[in-house]
Every structure is written in structure tokens, then in C-alpha cells.
Design a protein around this motif. Structure first.
Motif, PDB file in Angstrom:
ATOM      1  N   PRO A   1      -0.627   3.850   5.381  1.00 38.95           N
ATOM      2  CA  PRO A   1      -0.183   4.839   4.390  1.00 38.95           C
ATOM      3  C   PRO A   1      -1.324   5.782   4.051  1.00 38.95           C
ATOM      4  CG  PRO A   1       0.407   2.605   3.732  1.00 38.95           C
ATOM      5  CD  PRO A   1      -0.533   2.479   4.888  1.00 38.95           C
ATOM      6  N   SER A   2      -0.995   6.929   3.564  1.00 41.38           N
ATOM      7  CA  SER A   2      -2.030   7.912   3.217  1.00 41.38           C
ATOM      8  C   SER A   2      -2.983   7.329   2.186  1.00 41.38           C
ATOM      9  CB  SER A   2      -1.383   9.183   2.669  1.00 41.38           C
ATOM     10  OG  SER A   2      -0.611   8.899   1.523  1.00 41.38           O
ATOM     11  N   ALA A   3      -4.229   7.662   2.333  1.00 42.73           N
ATOM     12  CA  ALA A   3      -5.310   7.263   1.422  1.00 42.73           C
ATOM     13  C   ALA A   3      -5.702   5.806   1.556  1.00 42.73           C
ATOM     14  CB  ALA A   3      -4.939   7.559  -0.035  1.00 42.73           C
ATOM     15  N   ALA A   4      -5.005   5.021   2.417  1.00 43.57           N
ATOM     16  CA  ALA A   4      -5.382   3.624   2.619  1.00 43.57           C
ATOM     17  C   ALA A   4      -6.358   3.533   3.787  1.00 43.57           C
ATOM     18  CB  ALA A   4      -4.149   2.773   2.905  1.00 43.57           C
ATOM     19  N   THR A   5      -7.340   2.673   3.640  1.00 42.20           N
ATOM     20  CA  THR A   5      -8.338   2.479   4.695  1.00 42.20           C
ATOM     21  C   THR A   5      -8.026   1.215   5.482  1.00 42.20           C
ATOM     22  OG1 THR A   5      -9.802   1.124   3.347  1.00 42.20           O
ATOM     23  CG2 THR A   5     -10.052   3.527   3.171  1.00 42.20           C
TER      24      THR A   5
ATOM     25  N   LEU B   1       0.824  -1.212   0.000  1.00 43.63           N
ATOM     26  CA  LEU B   1       0.000   0.000   0.000  1.00 43.63           C
ATOM     27  C   LEU B   1       0.857   1.260   0.000  1.00 43.63           C
ATOM     28  CD1 LEU B   1      -2.720  -1.103   2.583  1.00 43.63           C
ATOM     29  CD2 LEU B   1      -3.042  -0.775   0.113  1.00 43.63           C
ATOM     30  N   ARG B   2       2.032   1.168   0.590  1.00 47.72           N
ATOM     31  CA  ARG B   2       2.902   2.336   0.692  1.00 47.72           C
ATOM     32  C   ARG B   2       3.705   2.572  -0.583  1.00 47.72           C
ATOM     33  NH1 ARG B   2       4.996   0.790   5.021  1.00 47.72           N
ATOM     34  NH2 ARG B   2       6.830  -0.253   4.152  1.00 47.72           N
ATOM     35  N   GLU B   3       4.180   1.500  -1.233  1.00 47.70           N
ATOM     36  CA  GLU B   3       5.141   1.644  -2.323  1.00 47.70           C
ATOM     37  C   GLU B   3       4.533   1.472  -3.707  1.00 47.70           C
ATOM     38  OE1 GLU B   3       8.350  -1.057  -1.677  1.00 47.70           O
ATOM     39  OE2 GLU B   3       8.878  -0.248   0.301  1.00 47.70           O
ATOM     40  N   ALA B   4       3.418   0.736  -3.816  1.00 52.21           N
ATOM     41  CA  ALA B   4       2.865   0.447  -5.147  1.00 52.21           C
ATOM     42  C   ALA B   4       1.990   1.612  -5.620  1.00 52.21           C
ATOM     43  CB  ALA B   4       2.059  -0.842  -5.103  1.00 52.21           C
ATOM     44  N   GLY B   5       1.449   1.455  -6.832  1.00 49.55           N
ATOM     45  CA  GLY B   5       0.572   2.471  -7.396  1.00 49.55           C
ATOM     46  C   GLY B   5      -0.729   2.594  -6.628  1.00 49.55           C
ATOM     47  N   PRO B   6      -1.565   3.508  -7.034  1.00 44.51           N
ATOM     48  CA  PRO B   6      -2.783   3.802  -6.266  1.00 44.51           C
ATOM     49  C   PRO B   6      -3.941   2.843  -6.521  1.00 44.51           C
ATOM     50  CG  PRO B   6      -2.606   5.282  -8.139  1.00 44.51           C
ATOM     51  CD  PRO B   6      -1.364   4.454  -8.148  1.00 44.51           C
ATOM     52  N   ASN B   7      -3.809   1.942  -7.485  1.00 48.71           N
ATOM     53  CA  ASN B   7      -4.939   1.069  -7.795  1.00 48.71           C
ATOM     54  C   ASN B   7      -4.569  -0.397  -7.563  1.00 48.71           C
ATOM     55  OD1 ASN B   7      -3.817  -0.100 -10.397  1.00 48.71           O
ATOM     56  ND2 ASN B   7      -3.834   2.090 -10.927  1.00 48.71           N
TER      57      ASN B   7
END
Length: 1008
Positions: free
Chosen positions: A980-984, A916-922
């Protein structure tokens, strides 16, 4: 009537016809020797004691001579005249060989090969493994690497060829797993594409991680563990030796030096602390701490284990088979077993402190300044030698005549100890600690005035004793004497008075407020709440001490009166000697007892340490020397205390050296004739004029003429890389081992290994640089059918990584791994039910936390009686005995372990957060990245779809309330991880569950 018979007459005739028409000669090494070893030499081999009918078939002379019947077993050139052929083809169950009740019959092919061999002259050859390896000419082909030259040539003869080179990502991952035991990072994969194999291999060979990976095969062979084994299985401090091995591997210590230092580093000239630590190799045996054991019995068990370890790790032979009788298959006799045994039997069970380099420097400085102070004192007293001689003479003359008490009955009230009477009349107690020990002796007691109690150093005690505590210290609570007159039924206590000693600690109350330690008067004060202690402090505590007590009145008892002594201990004394005197009012000497003992040794025979003890005792007796004595005392008070110790070997002095005996049927208490150190006749000769000691034995093992040492080392490396050694039975190169498919390659590599300085790194570099190693592991159905185990090496290696690497892969991929070199072993988390069923609950078992918890597995704590399930379920040995090759199982337990055990669950949580921290947003990018981290390649469309389907199904379960995201991601339903930011929390939970599957993929934990 049906008879058990090896073959029917028709089959015999057919087999002989086959032999007669065969165009191929039978090869003795490949065909005949295995037949003889499997079917004949059990009864007709090396072991003369059990040889049947006097017939020996492992040697040509014996076969041609025949046995007691005088009939030749083999008539060269004439199978039909050879008794051997008549017997193996007989239909008579009373005549057929091997007897149906003893062994399986020969096959038609084997009978044919025997017949062809006899027809060709029945030529015997020395077993290939007992002939020093030599380089044969490389096969002529286009191969640049010697390994490729041998393999390509052999495959061509078989109508085969190498498989294509492995894809770049697969090869990079293979090299990383083989050289450092960790998968490559994405950046390292890019660097591999840029710089290629050679540069990557060179970089990894220099990595500190290399030693952490490549120490493991040796730790297995050395049966390394962090506990003693047997019933109590208490911890031991041996990790310093483990770190020595890792460091030696990283430095590419030449293998001959590696062996010499581990077998006899203590005997090298001016050995360093590291060379002494190295001898911990053979001290990795189990140690029995149970109650009521006989210490010598289990010392011998350790000795048998050492020979077994030497056989498996260095010689590649089942030498333990000759413990009870001559080897049934290999040319290794019962006598020769004890010849090897004798080289090691003169060592003793030592334990020493391990100092840091800074502490070693501090100790050297203390000794230097002590010497300087004593030199100043000598210069102040020009006649010091005369004064010292006079003082010594007077001190000796002042000593009363002491008669050592000889034990006629030994035991403990608890029955938990079996003391032994040593040659110097001391009592040695090495078994289970026991509070109440008694001795009965029957000297002439009339007129006795006092008793002397000596606490003596002993080589087999911690830090040479005299005590058995961790520090070699001791305490005696109470000392009592009893007499029993000839006609009396009961023992009568004799009052003891006026206790004196050469040294006592100042009186000190213990933390409980009841116990008091210190003065020697506590010995006879009638209470166990006090004790005599004589700890002179760090650096000087492991030396002799003496106490003298007087009888209140001289003894006047009739002849035949018995004497019993009893003592109760806090910290147990390991070695005590008792003596009786009839002199007037005896008291302990004013001088240090170590000096008094040294004065009993002729001056020409004294060690430097004994001479120093005498000088120090004399100096301390002179009032004018007080400033120097105070200065030296202050220096000793700065002596550093080491934080850890190590078990190692040390050599007995010639005066007390053990005599080895051949043991009847290998029983420790059934000695037969005395045996001097000697080596098996089948090996290279002993160097002329070389001493018969452990150091020269180590050098003999690594002599370039040695037939096995280099072969075994090379084979161990090959086994680690390809999963199977060139000799499959890596712990047995003997006559029953299959002749290697690539025997000449093994010999070439072994000879080259020696020629190039016994360098493991060079050998490994040669192997991984070969086309044979770099082949793809993908195999066609036809190739799998023809060579399922890849014996012919027509494809690259593929097998599940060993236990430590499986765990390290999970920690590395997840980002949890902590890289820290060396130090005490890290206790892993294990299920509570594993702790509960442990016989002695390990109170010290507190799993590491924080970064320490995620260190490399080579640093994990290993308890023999309670193996970590993670290690056991992936086939790691537990250290009970030497392991030269691990089994490789494939059971549901392994999958359940990597899905559910604590360390893998924690790795999955960390892995999810890393993705979640290092990969892309999808999800697509995340799925691709997660798979790439695990396997070093991107997923194909089907694999990616499967990951996304799994992820979606987990999200749905969480949304429906079946799963608690907090509990999944932290193990605690009330906590949330740092996301990480934006992760739920739902994202983290779903990815954690997906990560558990990805970390458990066959491709994740397999080297291919």
C-alpha cells in the motif's frame, strides 16, 4: 488373607441402612438401568448365546424367574430375599457379582439404589431412547422460548439461574460462526447493532455460506473423502455428492426427505439425476484396490461399514456390536443386525456419469429425435412388426449351439486377481487389474469347431462395464487356446483362425507409433502390440460385444483332455463369458450382440432397453433404412461426454438379487441361516403391506413413530452449537449412555422437529434465538467448579472452532477467501515430508494456486491415508469410518500448525497488507483494527500495548538484519509484495510477523 471383594460387610450394612433411610426413590431410567448395563447385562443380557447361568437381568420377567438355578434374582418389595442383592453384597469372591475378575464392583451408592428400587417393587421401564419422543407440557415460567422454559426451570430447581446476556459483539460473532462458519466483517457488526439478532439470523439462514458450514457434520457422519482408502488410496470422484449435501442443506430439504433420497433415491418413481447422486451417501465407504484381494470379502467390509454409518448417523446406536453376536447391552440381536443388513445387501456398487442441466436437456432431445426417426421408419413399413418377428426368428436360428465353459480352475499369472464365476457362467474380475488371466475347463472337446468370447455389462463395473476403465471401456490384446491330453505333461497351443465380431472400431495407430487398435483380427495375430476394441462411442459404449474364433481344424482329442484359455488385456475387461461350439464354421452374429442377448429373453420379460436394442439391430439390417439409420447415427454422435461421475447405489434385479445370511461371528465367509429383511423388535412396527425393500426401509426410519431418528438429528444440531449434545454420546443413545440432563427438552425439540416439517433451519433459529444460547460464556469460579463442562447450560457455549472454521477464519480475516460454490475438491499445500512418506506417492498432488487455493475448507481435497496436517491437528476425522462427534484436543501441535503451516503463513502476509491498506496511518490505529478484525472487539489498553510491543520488537529484529523483509512478506528473498502507499517493506514484514500471532490468538479461533 486379602480378598478382592466389592465392599466390606460394614460398608454393605451402611449402604443398606442408607437405602432403608433414604427418602428418595431410585429412578429406573436415571439410576438403575445404568447400573445393570454397566455391571450385569454383559453376561445376563440380550445375547442368549453368551448368557451366563440362563439368567437375564435386562427384562423384569427374566429377573423374577431367575436362571438355571430357579432362584429368583429379584423379589419385588424384598431386597433381603433377592438373590441379586445377596450376590452384589457378598464377601465371598466365588459368589460375589460381578466377579472380581470380570468387572468393577458396585459402589455403596449403587447398592443403595438397587435396594431402594427393589423395595419399591422393582419396576422396569423401557429405555427412554426406545420410546417415541413426545412433547411434555412446558414448565410454567416467564420464558418465551421453549428451550428457555426447560432450562430456567431446571436451573431454578438447582438453585441457579442463567448468566447475563453476552455483549453484542461477542453474540454477533458467535451467531456468524455458528450459522455460516465465518466471522463478521466490521460492517456486519454495525448492521447487527442496528437490526438485532432476529434479522441477522434470518439473513444468515438464507446465505449460501450456511450450507457450506452445516454440511460438515453430515459429511463427518457419512465418512466423506476424496480417495478410496487402504493401501493405494487412489482418488475418487465423489465431490458431486458433497455438493448435493450442501445444496440440500441450503434449501432446507426436510430431514425425512434428506434421508430417503440418500438411502433410496434410485428407487423413487422416475428418479432424477440428483436423487441418484444422493445415494452416494452409503458409497462413501473405503474401497480396497490392493493386489490379490478377494472382492467379495471387501464388499462385505463395505457393507459392515454402511451399517455402522447408518447406526451412528441415523439411529445413534452402536449397531456394529451386533455384527458378531447379539448386542451385550442394548435390545438388538444378532439376527436383527442381519435383518437391517438385508435391506442394503440387495444394492450394488454403481457408478454413473453426472451431466450438467444443459447436457441432460441435450440427451433428452437426442432421445426424442431418435424416437421420432424410428416412428417415421415404422410408418414407412406398415408390416414392420411381422418383418421384425421374422428377422428375429431367423437370427436366433442362425446361432450355433454354444456350451458355456465352466471354470474349474481360476487365477491370474500375477496372482493379483480372484475372478468369480457368476450365475450366468460369466467370469467377473473386480480385484486388481491383471494382464494375464487364465481359465481351465474340462468339457467334452471332441469335434469342437470354435470359441466365443463375450464382453458383458455388469452392474458392479464402472458405468455397468463391460470394461474397467474410467469410461467402462476395454481392449483385448491377444486370445489363445491350449489343450493338454490326459497323458501329456505339457500344454499344446491350438491355432485359432478367422476372428469375427459384432462390432470393431476402425484401425487406429496410437501416439507411440507401435500400438494399433481396432479390428477383431488383432485378437489372434500373435502380438500384444495390437488390440481388439469395440467402443461404440459416448452414450452407447457400455453394452455387450462378442467375438468368435474358429479352431484351424476341429478338435480331435481323447476324452479327459483339458482346455486352457488365456487372454492379455490393455484396458481390462471386467466381465467375460466363454463358450464352445461344435457347429460348422461359427462366426459372430451380424447384429449387435446386445440384441442377440435380448432375443434370448422371453418377450414378456424384456425391458424397454432390450426391446429397443432388438428394433435398432433389425433396422440397421435393412438397406432401405439407411437414411434413417444414418440420421440416428449422427444424433448419437452428438451425445455429450460428462466431465465427472459419482459412486452411488442401485438395486439388483429380482433375478440376480442376493440372499442375505446371518454370519457366524460376523465372518464374511461363514454364512449360516438365510435372513429376510426385518427391523428390530424394540422399534416401531413395520407398516402393514409395505414391501421389504430399501425405499420402504428409508421411509420406516423417518416414520414419526421412530424413537431415534429425530432425536439423533436434533442432538447433532445441538452438539454443533453447544459443543456437546444433550446426549453427550451422540453416537450411542443406548442403555449405557448417561440419561440426559435435559431429556425432556430433547424429546420436546425432537417432536417439534417432526411436527414442523423436519426443518433444520427452523430448529437452529429456535436455538440461537433462546436466552440460553445468548448467555455470556464468562463464568464465575463457583460456576466453573460446580459445572465445569456446562452440562446445566448456565452459561453460553465456548470452545475452539472446528478445523475447517479455524482455517476459514484465517482466510476470511486476511481477505484471501474466495467464495465459489461447489466443484472438484481443491488440493491443499502439505509439507513435502508428508508426501514423501505416503505409500503411493500422489503424482496428482499439485496444490491449487491463485484464488482457488483460498476457497472454503469444505471444498478441500481429503486423502484418507495422508490427512492434511492442518485438519488433523485440529481434530478433523480422515474419513475411514463414520464420525458422529469429533474429539477436541488441546496440544502444542495445534498452535504450531496455525503459526507455521503454509496456509496460515500466507494468510498472515495478506492480513498484514490488509491492515496497512485499510487501517489508519499510525501503529495504534493499525493495532486496534487488526485486533478488531480477529476478535470482533477493540483491544483493551493492555492488549494494545502488547501488540505494539510485539510490533516494535519485530521491527528491531529486521533493522538488525536478523530477518529479511522480502522473505517474510513473500517467501522469496528476491521479491517484494505490492505494498500500500506509504508502507515500507520493513512495515509489511513487521506486521506480517505480528499478524501471525494475532491469527493464532485463542480468541481468534474460539467461539465464545
Amino acid at each position: 488373607m486379602l480378598l478382592r471383594q466389592p465392599c466390606t460387610p460394614l460398608l454393605i450394612i451402611l449402604s443398606l441402612l442408607m437405602a432403608g433411610s433414604s427418602g428418595d426413590s431410585a429412578d429406573f431410567q436415571r439410576d438403575i438401568q445404568p447400573i445393570l448395563a454397566e455391571h450385569c447385562t454383559l453376561c445376563h443380557g440380550v445375547d442368549a448365546a453368551d448368557r451366563k447361568s440362563g439368567l437375564r437381568l435386562d427384562q423384569r420377567d427374566g429377573a423374577l424367574k431367575g436362571g438355571e438355578s430357579g432362584i429368583a434374582a429379584i423379589v419385588p418389595g424384598s431386597p433381603e430375599m433377592s438373590e441379586l442383592m445377596k450376590r452384589v453384597t457378598s464377601a465371598d469372591p466365588d459368589a460375589v457379582m460381578p466377579p472380581p475378575s470380570h468387572n468393577k464392583p458396585l459402589s455403596a451408592k449403587e447398592i443403595s439404589q438397587l435396594s431402594e428400587w427393589i423395595k419399591d417393587g422393582a419396576k422396569y421401564e423401557s429405555h427412554w431412547a426406545f420410546v417415541p419422543p413426545q412433547k411434555t407440557d412446558l414448565p410454567k415460567n416467564d420464558a418465551q422460548n421453549p428451550i428457555d422454559a426447560f432450562v430456567v426451570s431446571h436451573l431454578k430447581d438447582q438453585g441457579m439461574s442463567l448468566t447475563a446476556k453476552a455483549p453484542s459483539s461477542m453474540l454477533c460473532r458467535r451467531i456468524y460462526l455458528d450459522l455460516i462458519g465465518l466471522p463478521p466483517s466490521p460492517q456486519e457488526l454495525k448492521d447487527f447493532e442496528l437490526h438485532g439478532v432476529a434479522a441477522t439470523v434470518e439473513k444468515l439462514l438464507k446465505s449460501e455460506r450456511f450450507g457450506e458450514k452445516w454440511a460438515r457434520p453430515w459429511l463427518d457422519a457419512a465418512r466423506y473423502s476424496d480417495t478410496n482408502g487402504y493401501e493405494k488410496d487412489m482418488p475418487r470422484e465423489q465431490w458431486v455428492w458433497r455438493d448435493w449435501v450442501i445444496d440440500a442443506v441450503n434449501r432446507d430439504m426436510p430431514y425425512d426427505q434428506f434421508l430417503i433420497e440418500q438411502l433410496a433415491g434410485d428407487l423413487l418413481p422416475n428418479p432424477t439425476q440428483q436423487q441418484i447422486i444422493a445415494t452416494g451417501f452409503l458409497r462413501n465407504s473405503m474401497i480396497n484396490e490392493e493386489g490379490a484381494i478377494v472382492a467379495e470379502q471387501f464388499r462385505m467390509a463395505e457393507m459392515f461399514d454402511r451399517i455402522d454409518c447408518l447406526g451412528k448417523a441415523v439411529l445413534g446406536l452402536t449397531v456394529q456390536c451386533a455384527q458378531c453376536h447379539s448386542h451385550k447391552f442394548d435390545p438388538f440381536t444378532h439376527d436383527e443386525y442381519y435383518g437391517l443388513f438385508a435391506f442394503l445387501n440387495t444394492s450394488y456398487e454403481a457408478q454413473s456419469w453426472v451431466y450438467t442441466p444443459e447436457q441432460e436437456q441435450q440427451i433428452r432431445e437426442i432421445h426424442r429425435r431418435v424416437r421420432e426417426a424410428e416412428e417415421r421408419f415404422r410408418s414407412m413399413r406398415p408390416q414392420w412388426e411381422t418383418e421384425l418377428a421374422t428377422w428375429s426368428k431367423v437370427l436366433v436360428e442362425q446361432q450355433p449351439a454354444w456350451e458355456p465353459l465352466i471354470a474349474t480352475e481360476l487365477g491370474t499369472i500375477s496372482g493379483l486377481n480372484h475372478p468369480t464365476q457368476e450365475a450366468d457362467h460369466s467370469l467377473l474380475m473386480k480385484g486388481h487389474p491383471s494382464a494375464d488371466v487364465f481359465m481351465i475347463s474340462a468339457p467334452v472337446l471332441e469335434g469342437a469347431t470354435g470359441l466365443r468370447l463375450e464382453a458383458l455389462p455388469h452392474r458392479d463395473l464402472p458405468h455397468n462395464g463391460p470394461g474397467r476403465s474410467k469410461f467402462g471401456t476395454w481392449a483385448i490384446n491377444e486370445f489363445e487356446a491350449f489343450v493338454k491330453k490326459p497323458d501329456a505333461k505339457d500344454w499344446e497351443k491350438v491355432k485359432l483362425v478367422n476372428a469375427t465380431s459384432d462390432f470393431s472400431q476402425p484401425e487406429q495407430k496410437q501416439a507411440d507409433g507401435k500400438k494399433v487398435t481396432g479390428p477383431v483380427a488383432h485378437l489372434i495375430d500373435g502380438t500384444d502390440d495390437t488390440s481388439w476394441n469395440a467402443d461404440r462411442g459416448v452414450g452407447r459404449r457400455n453394452q455387450a460385444s462378442v467375438a468368435v474364433v474358429q479352431f484351424e481344424h476341429p478338435l480331435h482329442v481323447p476324452e479327459g483332455t483339458q482346455l486352457k484359455l488365456a487372454w492379455r488385456m490393455g484396458d481390462m475387461v471386467g466381465c467375460l463369458r466363454f463358450s464352445l461350439t461344435k457347429g460348422p464354421a461359427p462366426v459372430a452374429p451380424a447384429a449387435n450382440h446386445a440384441a442377440v442377448l435380448a432375443l434370448s429373453v422371453p418377450e414378456a420379460e424384456r425391458t424397454p432397453e432390450q426391446s429397443a436394442a432388438i428394433f435398432a439391430a433389425w433396422r440397421s439390417s435393412i438397406a432401405d433404412a439407411k437414411p434413417v439409420t444414418d440420421e440416428i447415427e449422427a444424433l448419437w454422435n452428438t451425445f455429450p461426454q460428462a466431465a465427472t461421475s459419482v459412486l452411488h447405489l442401485a438395486e439388483q434385479s429380482p433375478a440376480v438379487r442376493r440372499q442375505t445370511h446371518q454370519l457366524s461371528r460376523g465372518e464374511w465367509d461363514q454364512p449360516q441361516q438365510a435372513i429376510e429383511p426385518h427391523t428390530p423388535a424394540v422399534f416401531h412396527s413395520w407398516p402393514q403391506n409395505a414391501e421389504r425393500n430399501r425405499l420402504e426401509f428409508a421411509r420406516w426410519l423417518v416414520d414419526p413413530r421412530s424413537p431415534l431418528t429425530a432425536r439423533v438429528a436434533v442432538n447433532r444440531v445441538w452438539q454443533s452449537i453447544f459443543g456437546t449434545g444433550l446426549v453427550e454420546t451422540s453416537d450411542d443413545f443406548g442403555t449405557r449412555a448417561p440419561v440426559p440432563e435435559y431429556r425432556h427438552l430433547l424429546d420436546w425439540l425432537a417432536a417439534d422437529f417432526v411436527e414442523h416439517g423436519w426443518s433444520h433451519k427452523r430448529l437452529i433459529q429456535m436455538i440461537v434465538s433462546s436466552d440460553v444460547y445468548q448467555q455470556s460464556s464468562q463464568a464465575s469460579p463457583a460456576l466453573l467448579e460446580r459445572d465445569p463442562r456446562n452440562i446445566l447450560l448456565a452459561r453460553g457455549p465456548r470452545f475452539r472452532a472446528e478445523a475447517e472454521v479455524v482455517r476459514d477464519i484465517a482466510l476470511s480475516v486476511s481477505g484471501l477467501m474466495t467464495h465459489k460454490r461447489g466443484g472438484p475438491s481443491i488440493i491443499p499445500p502439505v509439507p513435502q515430508n508428508v508426501l514423501d512418506i505416503n505409500y503411493v506417492y500422489p503424482a496428482y498432488w499439485k496444490p491449487a494456486e491463485g484464488a482457488e487455493r483460498y476457497r472454503r475448507t469444505v471444498y478441500g481435497f481429503r486423502k484418507r491415508s495422508m490427512p492434511d496436517p492442518v485438519m488433523s491437528n485440529f481434530d478433523a476425522p480422515n474419513g475411514d469410518f463414520a464420525c458422529a462427534r469429533r474429539s477436541r484436543s488441546n496440544t502444542p501441535l495445534a498452535a504450531l500448525t496455525s503459526l507455521n503451516e503454509t496456509i496460515f503463513v500466507e494468510a498472515a502476509r495478506a492480513f498484514a497488507l490488509r491492515v496497512l491498506r485499510e487501517a489508519g496511518p499510525n501503529d495504534v490505529d493499525r493495532a486496534s483494527y487488526a485486533f478488531f478484525l480477529c476478535t470482533s472487539r477493540p483491544p483493551n489498553a493492555d492488549e494494545q500495548a502488547a501488540i505494539l510491543d510485539l510490533l516494535q520488537s519485530r521491527r528491531q529484529r529486521i533493522a538488525e538484519g536478523w530477518l529479511n523483509p522480502r522473505e517474510i512478506t513473500t517467501g522469496d528473498p528476491a521479491k517484494l509484495p505490492e505494498l500500500p502507499s506509504a508502507a515500507t517493506p520493513q512495515d509489511a514484514a513487521a506486521w506480517t510477523l505480528t499478524a501471525r500471532v494475532l491469527l493464532n490468538l485463542d480468541e481468534t479461533i474460539t467461539k465464545k
